[in-house]
Design a protein around this motif. Structure first.
Motif, PDB file in Angstrom:
ATOM      1  N   ARG A 211      12.782   6.436   8.401  1.00  6.81           N
ATOM      2  CA  ARG A 211      13.185   5.781   7.156  1.00  6.81           C
ATOM      3  C   ARG A 211      12.707   4.322   7.140  1.00  6.81           C
ATOM      4  O   ARG A 211      12.136   3.852   6.163  1.00  6.81           O
ATOM      5  CB  ARG A 211      14.718   5.822   7.012  1.00  6.81           C
ATOM      6  CG  ARG A 211      15.213   5.366   5.658  1.00  6.81           C
ATOM      7  CD  ARG A 211      16.178   4.171   5.606  1.00  6.81           C
ATOM      8  NE  ARG A 211      16.620   3.601   6.840  1.00  6.81           N
ATOM      9  CZ  ARG A 211      17.888   3.496   7.197  1.00  6.81           C
ATOM     10  NH1 ARG A 211      18.826   3.984   6.419  1.00  6.81           N
ATOM     11  NH2 ARG A 211      18.209   2.914   8.327  1.00  6.81           N
TER      12      ARG A 211
ATOM     13  N   GLY B 150       9.355   3.649   6.097  1.00  5.89           N
ATOM     14  CA  GLY B 150       9.015   3.934   4.702  1.00  5.89           C
ATOM     15  C   GLY B 150       8.939   5.407   4.336  1.00  5.89           C
ATOM     16  O   GLY B 150       8.480   5.763   3.257  1.00  5.89           O
ATOM     17  N   MET B 151       9.376   6.277   5.243  1.00  5.34           N
ATOM     18  CA  MET B 151       9.298   7.709   4.936  1.00  5.34           C
ATOM     19  C   MET B 151      10.603   8.192   4.306  1.00  5.34           C
ATOM     20  O   MET B 151      11.645   7.569   4.445  1.00  5.34           O
ATOM     21  CB  MET B 151       9.026   8.509   6.212  1.00  5.34           C
ATOM     22  CG  MET B 151       7.742   8.096   6.903  1.00  5.34           C
ATOM     23  SD  MET B 151       7.451   9.072   8.391  1.00  5.34           S
ATOM     24  CE  MET B 151       6.294   8.008   9.259  1.00  5.34           C
TER      25      MET B 151
ATOM     26  N   VAL C 290      13.286  10.954   4.584  1.00 13.32           N
ATOM     27  CA  VAL C 290      13.713  11.872   5.630  1.00 13.32           C
ATOM     28  C   VAL C 290      14.841  12.761   5.129  1.00 13.32           C
ATOM     29  O   VAL C 290      15.913  12.272   4.762  1.00 13.32           O
ATOM     30  CB  VAL C 290      14.214  11.090   6.863  1.00 13.32           C
ATOM     31  CG1 VAL C 290      14.599  12.058   7.976  1.00 13.32           C
ATOM     32  CG2 VAL C 290      13.150  10.113   7.347  1.00 13.32           C
TER      33      VAL C 290
ATOM     34  N   GLU D 129       6.834  13.614  -8.883  1.00 18.74           N
ATOM     35  CA  GLU D 129       7.538  12.520  -8.227  1.00 18.74           C
ATOM     36  C   GLU D 129       6.561  11.428  -7.797  1.00 18.74           C
ATOM     37  O   GLU D 129       6.843  10.239  -7.898  1.00 18.74           O
ATOM     38  CB  GLU D 129       8.304  13.044  -7.012  1.00 18.74           C
ATOM     39  CG  GLU D 129       9.495  12.181  -6.687  1.00 18.74           C
ATOM     40  CD  GLU D 129      10.276  12.673  -5.489  1.00 18.74           C
ATOM     41  OE1 GLU D 129       9.838  13.618  -4.815  1.00 18.74           O
ATOM     42  OE2 GLU D 129      11.328  12.075  -5.228  1.00 18.74           O
ATOM     43  N   ASN D 130       5.412  11.844  -7.314  1.00 21.34           N
ATOM     44  CA  ASN D 130       4.404  10.883  -6.873  1.00 21.34           C
ATOM     45  C   ASN D 130       3.540  10.380  -8.016  1.00 21.34           C
ATOM     46  O   ASN D 130       2.620   9.606  -7.807  1.00 21.34           O
ATOM     47  CB  ASN D 130       3.522  11.493  -5.787  1.00 21.34           C
ATOM     48  CG  ASN D 130       4.263  11.653  -4.475  1.00 21.34           C
ATOM     49  OD1 ASN D 130       5.303  11.029  -4.267  1.00 21.34           O
ATOM     50  ND2 ASN D 130       3.752  12.493  -3.603  1.00 21.34           N
TER      51      ASN D 130
ATOM     52  N   THR E  84      16.998   4.844  -2.151  1.00 16.16           N
ATOM     53  CA  THR E  84      15.862   4.351  -1.374  1.00 16.16           C
ATOM     54  C   THR E  84      16.232   3.000  -0.784  1.00 16.16           C
ATOM     55  O   THR E  84      16.859   2.183  -1.456  1.00 16.16           O
ATOM     56  CB  THR E  84      14.637   4.196  -2.300  1.00 16.16           C
ATOM     57  OG1 THR E  84      14.216   5.489  -2.717  1.00 16.16           O
ATOM     58  CG2 THR E  84      13.486   3.484  -1.602  1.00 16.16           C
TER      59      THR E  84
ATOM     60  N   SER F 110      12.536  -0.999   3.286  1.00 16.28           N
ATOM     61  CA  SER F 110      11.393  -0.258   3.808  1.00 16.28           C
ATOM     62  C   SER F 110      10.761   0.667   2.774  1.00 16.28           C
ATOM     63  O   SER F 110       9.646   1.131   2.948  1.00 16.28           O
ATOM     64  CB  SER F 110      11.839   0.583   5.003  1.00 16.28           C
ATOM     65  OG  SER F 110      12.696   1.622   4.580  1.00 16.28           O
ATOM     66  N   GLY F 111      11.487   0.965   1.691  1.00  9.76           N
ATOM     67  CA  GLY F 111      10.982   1.953   0.743  1.00  9.76           C
ATOM     68  C   GLY F 111      11.224   3.379   1.208  1.00  9.76           C
ATOM     69  O   GLY F 111      10.918   4.330   0.512  1.00  9.76           O
ATOM     70  N   GLY F 112      11.777   3.514   2.396  1.00 12.55           N
ATOM     71  CA  GLY F 112      12.102   4.846   2.904  1.00 12.55           C
ATOM     72  C   GLY F 112      13.512   5.251   2.511  1.00 12.55           C
ATOM     73  O   GLY F 112      14.233   4.487   1.874  1.00 12.55           O
ATOM     74  N   ALA F 113      13.901   6.462   2.884  1.00 18.61           N
ATOM     75  CA  ALA F 113      15.246   6.924   2.540  1.00 18.61           C
ATOM     76  C   ALA F 113      15.678   8.019   3.500  1.00 18.61           C
ATOM     77  O   ALA F 113      14.845   8.764   4.020  1.00 18.61           O
ATOM     78  CB  ALA F 113      15.277   7.458   1.112  1.00 18.61           C
ATOM     79  N   ILE F 114      16.985   8.067   3.750  1.00 20.77           N
ATOM     80  CA  ILE F 114      17.533   9.235   4.430  1.00 20.77           C
ATOM     81  C   ILE F 114      18.261  10.053   3.386  1.00 20.77           C
ATOM     82  O   ILE F 114      19.185   9.571   2.729  1.00 20.77           O
ATOM     83  CB  ILE F 114      18.466   8.835   5.590  1.00 20.77           C
ATOM     84  CG1 ILE F 114      17.618   8.178   6.677  1.00 20.77           C
ATOM     85  CG2 ILE F 114      19.192  10.070   6.143  1.00 20.77           C
ATOM     86  CD1 ILE F 114      18.302   7.978   8.009  1.00 20.77           C
TER      87      ILE F 114
ATOM     88  N   ALA G 229      14.753  10.741  -3.573  1.00 20.44           N
ATOM     89  CA  ALA G 229      15.126   9.347  -3.345  1.00 20.44           C
ATOM     90  C   ALA G 229      15.074   8.616  -4.672  1.00 20.44           C
ATOM     91  O   ALA G 229      14.266   8.955  -5.538  1.00 20.44           O
ATOM     92  CB  ALA G 229      14.171   8.714  -2.345  1.00 20.44           C
TER      93      ALA G 229
ATOM     94  N   ARG H  71      13.972   5.808  -5.324  1.00 18.30           N
ATOM     95  CA  ARG H  71      12.697   5.093  -5.454  1.00 18.30           C
ATOM     96  C   ARG H  71      12.770   3.902  -6.403  1.00 18.30           C
ATOM     97  O   ARG H  71      11.958   3.759  -7.323  1.00 18.30           O
ATOM     98  CB  ARG H  71      11.567   6.022  -5.889  1.00 18.30           C
ATOM     99  CG  ARG H  71      11.292   7.107  -4.867  1.00 18.30           C
ATOM    100  CD  ARG H  71       9.923   7.711  -4.979  1.00 18.30           C
ATOM    101  NE  ARG H  71       9.722   8.764  -3.992  1.00 18.30           N
ATOM    102  CZ  ARG H  71       8.647   9.528  -3.925  1.00 18.30           C
ATOM    103  NH1 ARG H  71       7.662   9.360  -4.766  1.00 18.30           N
ATOM    104  NH2 ARG H  71       8.543  10.455  -2.999  1.00 18.30           N
TER     105      ARG H  71
END
Ligand code: B12
Ligand code: GTP
Ligand code: MG
Lengths: 132, 316
Positions: A30, A33-34, A36, B28-29, B87, B91-95, B117, B119
């Motif tokens: 995460r 930037g991924m 998960v 989504e993308n 999001t 980091s722009g990431g997500a769990i 996410a 986003r």
């Protein structure tokens, strides 16, 4: 146009309750930037593969510390092949002896990470494999 | 490219799970061609009830969703779930962890679950989520459940997406007068106090009830307040009934069409906003004019409002 986020499914197959490693890895991905998808403990190989297909992930990561990896990991690899999803990067980690690691890599695992691996290595491995 | 879009559209309309999964990633993308994809499936979109569940992190939304989906699937319904998690702004990431409570649904016939996410969409709902609903409806589901994280005021988007919104709360976490004021009271069609096994549930339910009684009096539907212990399955059947009751009430009062219209307006607005960004804001960023404006604003010669007007009139 648009951005391609790397999507990863992290799962723990079987009855193994050690989830610290899986969570550490999930958070590291995460932070890199991924996105998960964390599915939690006690999943069957069928559930894992079915979730991975619906979530359209590029990577599946399995974690096992209890010793049941041979059967369960292999089953996931088989199901993926059966359903034609060999394109999904398949990795794993936890307490997995050297000889089992080799065997799993033979049945379709791209890489098995052992205890002590830095999460940076895991992140860069995934990025390199997925983005080329 | 065109081929890939056609193939995805065909697969989605034919009800192929893999095509839906790939199609969701595609929109989504915002892959080039996503508009064509939406366009080709659109004639096949069949409207169906959309239920929303919202509430603060950890109140039990996924546990509840799991029950509702399980019950509906047992009645041979085909169900689509969209589970939104935030999001990370850093980091722009997500769990995306909602599946932890829904794993027994994985692999079951007629159930499709997608974690998304947010986003960066403030209200927790992005244009992509609107479009995901369209893909589900072209794929063919009888009902869609959307779980979103309630983050105070920005959560009101769910109203324009869902026909029926359940606001989930729990005792002892600051779900008090403060948070209730923050707009949640207006958006709920059903209010559920979960974790009624914990202290304070009674008080919270009472407070809600009294605040709701001062909500617009001449409505046909009076939002019920129910207490749940989702982790033990307690009273979840009542919640399901309330959802179904509300749906019937919408159909009877003609509100259903109004909701649909609102949803379509919202979708059009979101797409237009994105296009405006692409067309006007994007090309301006970093240009000579842009830099000039920033400098002038920094020196306090002219205001941002002045320059916005100036730049927009220059960009056509
Ligand atoms: C902490 C711990 C526990 C905690 C677990 C807490 C939790 N929620 O996770 C508790 C106390 C509950 C516990 C219980 C048990 N444990 Co214990 N436990 C450990 C211990 C000491 C550390 C594990 C750990 O958290 N490591 C830290 C994490 C970050 O490391 P990691 O999981 O290895 O992950 C890293 C890599 O492996 C890799 N990785 C891991 N997963 C994944 C996944 C992917 C996708 C990727 C890319 C990488 C990756 O990356 C991570 C970062 O480097 C180990 C011993 C050890 N040194 O490993 C024993 C150990 C795993 N436990 C063991 C046993 C036997 C048990 C028990 C059965 C009984 C007992 N003796 O205590 C119970 C069973 C619990 C259950 N229900 O399954 C044995 C397993 C033996 C075996 N494999 O044959 C071990 C090896 C100890 C031993 N030497 O005997 N345990
Ligand atoms: N005590 C108690 N715990 C509950 C109840 N319902 C759910 N929980 C627990 O609350 C925690 C969160 O439940 P979730 O269903 O994941 O909540 P959520 O609202 O979906 O959480 P997020 O998606 O992370 O916002 C879990 O540990 C549940 O087991 C309940 O009625 N009582
Ligand atoms: Mg949840």
């Amino acid at each position: 146009m648009g951005e391609n986020k790397i999507r990863v499914l992290i799962a723990k197959p079987g009855l193994d309750g050690h989830d610290r490693g899986a969570k550490v890895v999930a958070q590291a991905l995460r932070d890199a930037g991924m996105e998960v998808i964390y599915t939690g403990l006690r999943r069957t190989p069928d559930q894992i593969v079915s979730a991975a297909v619906q979530e359209d992930v590029q990577v599946i990561g399995l974690s096992s510390l209890s010793g049941a990896h041979n059967h369960l990991f292999k089953k996931v690899a088989e199901l993926l092949q059966e359903k034609g999803h060999e394109d999904i990067l398949l990795i794993g980690g936890g307490i997995i002896p050297e000889k089992d690691r080799k065997q799993l890599e033979d049945v379709g695992f791209d890489r098995i990470f052992s205890p002590g691996t830095s999460t940076e290595d895991i992140v860069s491995y995934i990025k390199e494999k997925v983005n080329g | 490219m065109g081929n890939q879009v056609n193939e995805l559209a065909r697969g989605i309309i034919a009800g192929e799970e893999k095509a839906l999964a790939k199609g969701l990633t595609f929109i989504e993308n915002r892959k080039s061609g996503y508009r064509e994809l939406l366009d080709s499936i659109y004639p096949e979109v069949r409207s169906c009830p959309i239920w929303g569940l919202t509430g603060a992190p950890g109140v039990g939304k996924s546990t509840i969703t799991n029950y509702l989906v399980d019950s509906l699937a047992n009645r041979s319904e085909r169900i689509g779930v969209i589970a939104v998690d935030p999001t990370s702004p850093f980091s722009g990431g997500a769990i995306l962890g909602d599946r932890v409570r829904m794993m027994d649904l994985a692999g079951r016939e007629g159930i499709f679950i997608r974690s998304m996410a947010s986003r960066g969409a403030l209200g927790g709902l992005s244009p992509a989520i609107m479009d995901a609903v369209s893909l589900y409806q072209a794929f063919g589901v009888d009902r869609i459940l959307v779980e979103t994280v309630g983050v105070g005021q920005s959560e009101t988007d769910i109203v324009s997406l869902a026909d029926t919104v359940a606001v989930i709360m729990m005792p002892g976490t600051g779900d008090d007068v403060q948070t209730i004021k923050a707009g949640l009271l207006e958006i709920g069609d059903i209010f559920a106090v979960n974790k009624a096994d914990l202290e304070g549930a009674e008080t919270l339910a009472g407070l809600l009830q009294s605040m709701l009684s001062s909500r617009n009096g001449d409505e046909k539907w009076v939002p019920p307040v129910i207490k749940l212990v989702a982790s033990q399955g307690q009273n979840l059947d009542t919640l399901l009934e309330k959802f179904l009751d509300h749906q019937k009430s919408l159909e009877k009062s003609g509100q259903k069409e109004k909701k649909e219209k609102m949803r379509n307006e919202m979708a059009l607005k979101m797409h237009l906003q994105a296009r405006f960004q692409d067309l006007y804001l994007g090309p301006l960023l970093g240009t000579e004019d842009w830099e000039k404006a920033i400098k002038s604003i920094n020196r306090r010669e002219k205001s941002p409002a002045y320059w916005a007007e100036k730049l927009i009139s220059r960009s056509d």
